[in-house]
Design an enzyme around this catalytic site. Sequence first.
Site, PDB file in Angstrom:
ATOM      1  CG  HIS A  68      -1.788   1.201   1.355  1.00 37.64           C
ATOM      2  ND1 HIS A  68      -3.126   1.197   1.025  1.00 37.64           N
ATOM      3  CD2 HIS A  68      -1.504   2.467   1.742  1.00 37.64           C
ATOM      4  CE1 HIS A  68      -3.626   2.413   1.220  1.00 37.64           C
ATOM      5  NE2 HIS A  68      -2.655   3.208   1.650  1.00 37.64           N
ATOM      6  CD  GLU A  69       1.741   3.612   3.758  1.00 37.58           C
ATOM      7  OE1 GLU A  69       1.963   4.682   3.169  1.00 37.58           O
ATOM      8  OE2 GLU A  69       0.708   3.428   4.425  1.00 37.58           O
ATOM      9  CG  HIS A 128       0.569   8.939  -7.423  1.00 39.89           C
ATOM     10  ND1 HIS A 128      -0.542   9.391  -6.778  1.00 39.89           N
ATOM     11  CD2 HIS A 128       0.441   9.370  -8.700  1.00 39.89           C
ATOM     12  CE1 HIS A 128      -1.300  10.065  -7.631  1.00 39.89           C
ATOM     13  NE2 HIS A 128      -0.721  10.065  -8.808  1.00 39.89           N
TER      14      HIS A 128
HETATM   15 ZN    ZN Z   1      -2.698   5.309   1.939  1.00 41.65          ZN
END
Ligand code: ZN
Length: 442
Positions: free
Chosen positions: A219-220, A226
């Site tokens: 997730h991180e 991004h």
């Molecule tokens: Zn997040």
Amino acid sequence: MAKSPQSVSQFLEAVSGENKPRVQKEMGELLKAKMRDSNGSTPLLQPWDKEFYTSQVRSSMRSTSRNSDFLSSYFSLGTVMQGLSRLFTRLYGIRFVSRETMPGETWNEDVRRLDIISETDGHVAVLYCDLFSRPGKSPNPAHFTLRCSREITEEELEEARVNPNGLFSSPDEDVNDGMATSRTSGVLKQLPTIALICDFRTSSKPSLLTFGEVQTLFHEMGHAIHSILGRTSLQEVSGTRCPTDFAELPSVLMEHFAADQGVLSLFARHYETDQPLPYELVAEKLALDKRFAGSDTEHQIILAMLDQAYHSSLPLSPSFDSTQVLHELQRKHGVLPPDPPGTCWQGLFGHLAGYGSTYYSYLFDQVLAERIWQVVFKSGHDGASIDRANGEKMKERVLRWGGGRDPWRCVAEVLDDGRVEGGDEEAMRVVGSWWRPADKSS
Ligand SMILES: [Zn+2]
């Protein structure tokens, strides 16, 4: 992205409608479990029964020979980081290269530096990983951009030439305080510098992660990718500096990769025997986690609705009662037994203040991420989760824009679905209709 409270309501009500049959089924199962404890009489489900009977049903599903940490043996931290690097190489043509740090460069000796190297553009980012818990450190996993990606202007360079501060050997270094830069097509760029913070508690050697921790790391890393690929000329719109209800999309999408058989086969091996991970073990864990997904979602929907109500004009009324609003929402939109009178659970929920009417973002990005996972990455079938063409599509149509383009356009392009391009109430309704109960997803 939602633009108006009406659009958020449209979306939440659409998800609520899709989710209800699943919750009804789950409540039926809990009632059955309670009946077994009630000598055949027909009991009423109480709010506190949910936790008790869901854990009872879950423990009856778990195979007795395996404890919950069984998967950890396949997820040493080094293996998982190598897996992430391999995944990003397949999808985006970038890889992690470990690099020694200089004295004073990091805030703690636990911190490790990775340079991100692209096949086409060379050095593109710096990632500091601070992954283990220690006294005084925040327990919340997080991604921070220490320096955003941006172009350095000729004027700034000229200033460094005219007034060098004497610490660096060239204006290119001087202009960015010695921090990482790269020159592509004649333009000097400040490279994104990212800190990835987790709170892994592991005393074993090698460090073994639970499956939940692997999901957190993925997730991180979704936020990090991004920041890495969101190369805009202005730092204010680089990477994760985008609308709040768009920011969790790349990270939630990465959770699908963490659970995908093709992705796990890139790296997950037993730290002692080097045997590959039998995927059935992950499938069993996922089934356990999703067993009462309908009820969990209903809870999230009600909280998002409550967040909207608290940030509307309702609290301006002298007769406003924050508890009454919660209980009314539960009765109107919920299948789960509503909270009993005299309780005010919402007082415990800090996000109602922190998110300031954007708590729905989590559900919203879950739906968008799942749609992209299905449409672009074909739910992982036939190697689609590690296919460069699909990665390029995600990169070119979503990630590289950061916050520099209307996210609706990014979503419409990556999904090849013009219905959502305008981002109006109709688009929100369409996104709401994409919600699928978790048991049907793959
Ligand atoms: Zn997040």
